[in-house]
Design a protein around this motif. Sequence first.
Motif, PDB file in Angstrom:
ATOM      1  N   SER A  41       0.862  -1.185   0.000  1.00  0.00           N
ATOM      2  CA  SER A  41       0.000   0.000   0.000  1.00  0.00           C
ATOM      3  C   SER A  41       0.898   1.235   0.000  1.00  0.00           C
ATOM      4  O   SER A  41       2.113   1.125   0.108  1.00  0.00           O
ATOM      5  N   ALA A  42       0.280   2.397  -0.024  1.00  0.00           N
ATOM      6  CA  ALA A  42       1.018   3.650   0.144  1.00  0.00           C
ATOM      7  C   ALA A  42       1.328   3.830   1.629  1.00  0.00           C
ATOM      8  O   ALA A  42       0.631   3.258   2.475  1.00  0.00           O
ATOM      9  N   LYS A  52      -2.366   9.806   6.070  1.00  0.00           N
ATOM     10  CA  LYS A  52      -2.016   8.785   5.083  1.00  0.00           C
ATOM     11  C   LYS A  52      -1.576   9.490   3.805  1.00  0.00           C
ATOM     12  O   LYS A  52      -2.217  10.468   3.395  1.00  0.00           O
ATOM     13  N   THR A  54      -2.065   8.576   0.831  1.00  0.00           N
ATOM     14  CA  THR A  54      -3.178   8.593  -0.141  1.00  0.00           C
ATOM     15  C   THR A  54      -4.088   9.803   0.101  1.00  0.00           C
ATOM     16  O   THR A  54      -4.497  10.475  -0.855  1.00  0.00           O
ATOM     17  N   GLU A 119       0.980   4.250  -3.955  1.00  0.00           N
ATOM     18  CA  GLU A 119       1.403   2.857  -4.053  1.00  0.00           C
ATOM     19  C   GLU A 119       2.554   2.726  -5.049  1.00  0.00           C
ATOM     20  O   GLU A 119       3.502   1.973  -4.823  1.00  0.00           O
ATOM     21  N   PHE A 173      -3.787  -1.263  -5.419  1.00  0.00           N
ATOM     22  CA  PHE A 173      -4.766  -0.188  -5.535  1.00  0.00           C
ATOM     23  C   PHE A 173      -5.095   0.273  -6.952  1.00  0.00           C
ATOM     24  O   PHE A 173      -6.136   0.829  -7.176  1.00  0.00           O
ATOM     25  N   ARG A 187     -11.361   2.627  -1.935  1.00  0.00           N
ATOM     26  CA  ARG A 187     -10.387   2.776  -0.854  1.00  0.00           C
ATOM     27  C   ARG A 187     -10.087   1.427  -0.195  1.00  0.00           C
ATOM     28  O   ARG A 187     -10.975   0.604  -0.033  1.00  0.00           O
ATOM     29  N   GLY A 188      -8.843   1.265   0.171  1.00  0.00           N
ATOM     30  CA  GLY A 188      -8.434  -0.010   0.772  1.00  0.00           C
ATOM     31  C   GLY A 188      -8.193  -1.087  -0.279  1.00  0.00           C
ATOM     32  O   GLY A 188      -8.015  -2.261   0.030  1.00  0.00           O
ATOM     33  N   GLY A 189      -8.174  -0.678  -1.543  1.00  0.00           N
ATOM     34  CA  GLY A 189      -8.160  -1.634  -2.653  1.00  0.00           C
ATOM     35  C   GLY A 189      -6.869  -2.405  -2.868  1.00  0.00           C
ATOM     36  O   GLY A 189      -6.830  -3.314  -3.703  1.00  0.00           O
ATOM     37  N   SER A 190      -5.815  -2.096  -2.116  1.00  0.00           N
ATOM     38  CA  SER A 190      -4.594  -2.905  -2.273  1.00  0.00           C
ATOM     39  C   SER A 190      -4.851  -4.348  -1.867  1.00  0.00           C
ATOM     40  O   SER A 190      -4.188  -5.266  -2.357  1.00  0.00           O
ATOM     41  N   ASP A 191      -5.808  -4.559  -0.987  1.00  0.00           N
ATOM     42  CA  ASP A 191      -6.205  -5.922  -0.623  1.00  0.00           C
ATOM     43  C   ASP A 191      -6.669  -6.679  -1.863  1.00  0.00           C
ATOM     44  O   ASP A 191      -6.442  -7.876  -1.995  1.00  0.00           O
TER      45      ASP A 191
HETATM   46  N1  ASP Z   1      -3.807   3.548  -0.230  1.00  0.00           N
HETATM   47  C1  ASP Z   1      -5.146   3.238  -0.575  1.00  0.00           C
HETATM   48  C2  ASP Z   1      -6.087   3.736   0.503  1.00  0.00           C
HETATM   49  O1  ASP Z   1      -5.655   4.407   1.437  1.00  0.00           O
HETATM   50  C3  ASP Z   1      -5.350   1.794  -0.863  1.00  0.00           C
HETATM   51  C4  ASP Z   1      -4.936   0.859   0.230  1.00  0.00           C
HETATM   52  O2  ASP Z   1      -4.240   1.224   1.160  1.00  0.00           O
HETATM   53  O3  ASP Z   1      -5.324  -0.299   0.154  1.00  0.00           O
HETATM   54  O4  ASP Z   1      -7.254   3.532   0.422  1.00  0.00           O
END
Ligand code: ASP
Length: 440
Positions: A41-42, A52, A54, A119, A173, A187-191
């Motif tokens: 992730s970032a 963050k 992002t 990222e 991401f 958001r959170g898409g690195s998963d």
């Molecule tokens: N950096 C992105 C976010 O903050 C994606 C991630 O962390 O998964 O949503």
Amino acid sequence: MGREQVVVAKFGGSSLADAQQFRKVKEILKSNPARRYVVPSAPGKRSSDDEKVTDLLYQCYGRASEGKGYLSIFKKIKARYQQIIDELGIPVSLEKEFEVIEQAFLSHAGEEYAASRGEYLNGILLAAYLGYEFVDSAEVVRFSKDGEFEPERTNFFLSDRLLKTKSAVIPGFYGADDAGNIHTFTRGGSDVTGAIVARAVKADLYENWTDVSGFLLTDPSIVENPKKIDVMTYAELRELSYRGATVLHEEAVYPVRREGISIHIRNTNQPEERGTLICRKINPEDEVPITGIAGKKNFAAISIAKNCMNAQIGFCKKLLEAFEENDIAFEHMPSGIDTISVILPHEEYLMKENEIMGSLQRLLQPDKIEVDEDMALVTVVGKGMRSVSGIAARFFSSLGEANVNIKMIDMGSNEINCTIGVSNKDFERAIQALYGALVE
Ligand code: ASP
């Protein structure tokens, strides 16, 4: 000789927030050579009041594209990366990259491009620090020009590209369309990227490294020190995340589930902890009656009464049509003989109240419509529930003792979940009572 083990390791933002976290990540990777593919992730928050990267990128782009001063945020972002480079002595300069990014911001490259750079840059640093190959997700993760993720094309490009590498860092991401425009997941898409990579390399395991030691059985802001979930199935995870448990992005399950790849949630700061394993099937000795309790507030229940509804052919079809024509996906539809209710997010109801009522009247000519605008949903999830008797009795008596009035009950026929509707004000109390009665 059997095939060598392959593990995909995704590290979240707090796991890569600064140089010290980078060191922990390297240790983790070194301790198991099967961890050949890494998805970062970032940089996230270094402390609770930090920002963050992002979020900074979104803010910075917002200002730059509106012609407002953006330099102070831009410098903050640069400084975050530079500090990691300096402290770890990584032989990389991001100067050129930042020049390109600044120009792109000024020429309106788009919010998704801006957000993805977190990222992208972290991936460059991590790859250099680990001595892994850097694979830009823009080349291998495919989106349509409208920003729809394309799973099959991605799998084709990604597996082809990664099978030629020994070890690689693939930033999370984002991806790109055929014209090269960058698109991001939500958001959170690195998963999600981690899961896609795991599918592409047919990994034996998808490790998702974060700052907690797995899923807790319920929300720790409601129940003090809840137990941790050691093992659960994909289906249970789906139920829990849908109802508000957030550790993993909802869409990260599909790519690995179809291949039967287990997901292991682990803590970068406490790698010795067991974490939570999410898999297709649970061994009988690991099975517990209740896997988790989760919920959300603010729903509305529309109840429709009509005499002899049960005997009318096509009644449900028309009811669903009323929601379909207003473009509404609903949550639950508990029913009785002459009544049926539809539960949907309250906000959505408020936005479309007149349209919904109009459609229901026209299509169903009901005897009565009642709306309860104060509903919270609480779901108890547990595959083991079906094999233990007395759970339902404890379930309902605990709520009675806690003075929680139950307005709706919906038990999935797969018996892995039971959802109840209560007043918003009873939400926390219901979860506490259920936890006390079913878990402790
Ligand atoms: N950096 C992105 C976010 O903050 C994606 C991630 O962390 O998964 O949503």
